[in-house]
Design a protein around this motif. Structure first.
Motif, short mmCIF file in Angstrom:
data_model
loop_
_atom_site.label_atom_id
_atom_site.label_comp_id
_atom_site.label_asym_id
_atom_site.label_seq_id
_atom_site.Cartn_x
_atom_site.Cartn_y
_atom_site.Cartn_z
N LYS A 57 0.83 -1.21 0.00
CA LYS A 57 0.00 0.00 0.00
C LYS A 57 0.86 1.26 0.00
O LYS A 57 0.60 2.21 -0.75
CB LYS A 57 -0.91 0.00 1.23
N GLU A 65 -8.28 -4.03 -2.42
CA GLU A 65 -6.89 -3.63 -2.62
C GLU A 65 -5.90 -4.62 -2.01
O GLU A 65 -6.09 -5.05 -0.88
CB GLU A 65 -6.64 -2.27 -1.95
N PRO A 66 -4.84 -4.89 -2.73
CA PRO A 66 -4.55 -4.56 -4.13
C PRO A 66 -5.23 -5.51 -5.11
O PRO A 66 -5.33 -5.23 -6.28
CB PRO A 66 -3.03 -4.68 -4.21
#
Length: 530
Positions: A48, A257-258
């Motif tokens: 992230k 995410e991701p």
């Protein structure tokens, strides 16, 4: 695979102007130290930061040699996860910003060399401490060294850091599970950190094992106990540091995410989901109407990084005497270390019955070839009913199957497998039989103060979270990443599902026929006696 089925998200994070995001600007040219980097949350945090904050200067990660693998091999393994695939396409040279330091939180001073300590002291300005042993049945000595002494030694290292702006200790929402109401505050531990460390270092294994149950008192396991004690270490050791305490509840797969639905472990609720989906887990001792407090992993990471920014912001405002009188919130944290309870039940929780219903709904849409039996799970609040179910639905089938395997000259495996499953279910029962009332005003306040751009980049608000849609990706992620069964095998999985369903109802029919015959035999015998 479409986006809901675990596909990549877009790289929209990278095109948001940095000046429009307070958190991106905070991490610009920052050097971050992450412990627990080889774990589930650690890997997500690294990814992230690199993807969303491309102007970050450097990330140091603590890695220990393990099972004959050198640090270099373990370092490379981190980036082989599918979570790094989007980053590899957009920023192929991202690994240049990540640097490993050899260490071990189970050792004194984190097992760091003097050279590496000086490197961290001179360069690091932000610290995120994920490292912990999460095994509920861990020996008290090991749990104390990792979860308590490791925290103390990290704080002492942080005190020497010349440019430290913020440090976040990641605990658990269940660190004070001996209380029914858990607010965003510190609570008195059963023993101080220094006393516990001294105790485990003075006693031999036999004596320590003998008094462990007494020490735990009303704590269910060494994990929750040592996490509680570690929080007291934070309160006492880190008074003059820009530090925050972060408590997530049960962490499950990512939302998006991701990649959507990603998870790499079967701890807690995910173990239940997977065990039920493949037809192995058939009973858990718990109250289905109780709240099941769980949170998605990418939201955990987003709120962690937002909390780190918040801690630094609080300290900056406190240091500014001209604005201090105007900042009532900052005045509150002048003497108090901020605590963030990241939980779901306050705003948008689900029950264990919802968990069973949603996981079953979506798991049956994507049956795997690896299923062993039809879904026949039930959460039972009566302990004796649960134990009867375990005997007839776990133990008896396990011995029967292993007997057949032995007769065929194959290695028996189900009895040992169910011993592990039953042990897992027993450990989980404390959390399914109880529920807690959490408070998370600090987390909600943090969200309300964030800019629109930061809310988009670091989303973690659960107020309008769609659990039904989430379980769509959660079940597919478990199938793909844990069972290692790609979604294009669903047709074969359906064939297997119908076969085990036919076998299931055949066994049930034979069982009830035998019960009926036995009942008739006993009835006839009774009539003859009369």
């Amino acid at each position: 695979m479409d986006e809901r089925e675990g596909g990549d998200i877009t790289a929209s994070d990278m095109i948001v102007p940095e000046e429009d995001s307070d958190i991106k600007r905070f991490f610009k040219q920052s050097t971050v130290f992450i412990t627990g980097a080889t774990g589930f949350l650690g890997k997500l945090c690294i990814e992230k930061l690199l993807r969303t904050c491309p102007e970050i200067s450097k990330i140091y990660i603590l890695i220990r040699p393990k099972k004959g693998k050198e640090v270099k091999a373990r370092f490379d393994e981190i980036f082989n996860e599918p979570t790094f695939d989007p980053l590899k396409r957009h920023e192929p040279n991202f690994k240049a910003k990540v640097h490993a330091v050899v260490g071990d939180v189970a050792l004194p001073d984190l097992g760091l060399s003097e050279e590496d300590q000086e490197k961290l002291v001179s360069e690091v300005d932000c610290v995120v401490h994920y490292a912990a042993t999460v095994r509920f049945d861990e020996k008290l000595r090991i749990a104390t060294h990792i979860n308590v002494r490791g925290v103390r030694d990290l704080i002492r290292l942080a005190k020497r850091m010349k440019n430290l702006r913020a440090i976040l200790h990641v605990s658990t929402a269940f660190s004070n599970c001996n209380r029914k109401i858990v607010d965003e505050t510190f609570y008195e531990p059963p023993i101080s950190g220094d006393k516990l460390i001294t105790l485990v270092d003075c006693l031999d294994d036999d004596r320590l094992d003998a008094i462990t149950k007494t020490l735990l008192e009303d704590f269910p396991n060494t994990y929750a106990f040592t996490k509680c004690v570690a929080e007291d270490v934070i309160r006492k050791e880190a008074k003059n540091l820009p530090v925050g305490l972060y408590r997530p509840s049960i962490v499950i797969a990512t939302v998006k995410e991701p990649v959507a639905g990603w998870i790499d472990n079967i701890y807690g609720a995910t173990g239940v989901l997977l065990g039920v989906a493949v037809g192995l887990l058939r009973s858990v001792h718990g109250k289905k109407e109780n709240k099941a407090d769980m949170v998605p992993a990418d939201y955990v990471i987003n709120s962690c990084l937002a909390a780190l920014w918040d801690v630094a912001t609080i300290r900056t405002l406190n240091d500014n005497k001209e604005t201090r009188d105007k900042q009532s919130r900052e005045e509150k944290f002048e003497e108090e270390i901020p605590v963030y309870n990241y939980v779901s039940t306050v705003q948008n929780g689900i029950t264990w019955d919802d968990f069973d219903r949603l996981s079953t709904k979506h798991a049956t849409q994507i049956p795997s070839e690896k299923i062993v039996w039809r879904h026949c799970f039930k959460m039972r609040s009566n302990y004796y009913e649960h134990m009867l179910a375990v005997f007839f639905l776990h133990t008896v089938p396990a011995y029967f199957v292993d007997f057949v395997l032995t007769c065929l000259g194959k290695k028996p495996m189900l009895v040992k497998g169910y011993q592990k499953i039953n042990k897992f279910a027993d450990v989980l029962s404390y959390f399914t039989m109880n529920e807690w009332q959490f408070k998370n005003d600090n987390v909600q306040s943090l969200w309300s103060r964030m800019k629109k751009q930061d809310k988009e980049l670091f989303e973690f608000n659960l107020e309008n979270f769609n659990w039904d849609m989430y379980f769509y990706t959660y079940t597919r992620g478990a199938r793909l990443y844990l069972l290692k069964d790609p979604l294009d095998t669903i047709p074969q999985g359906r064939v297997k599902y119908y076969k085990v369903m036919a076998a299931h109802y055949t066994v049930l029919a034979i069982f009830w026929i035998l019960i009926f015959k036995l009942a008739m035999f006993l009835l006839n015998a009774a009539l003859k006696m009369w």
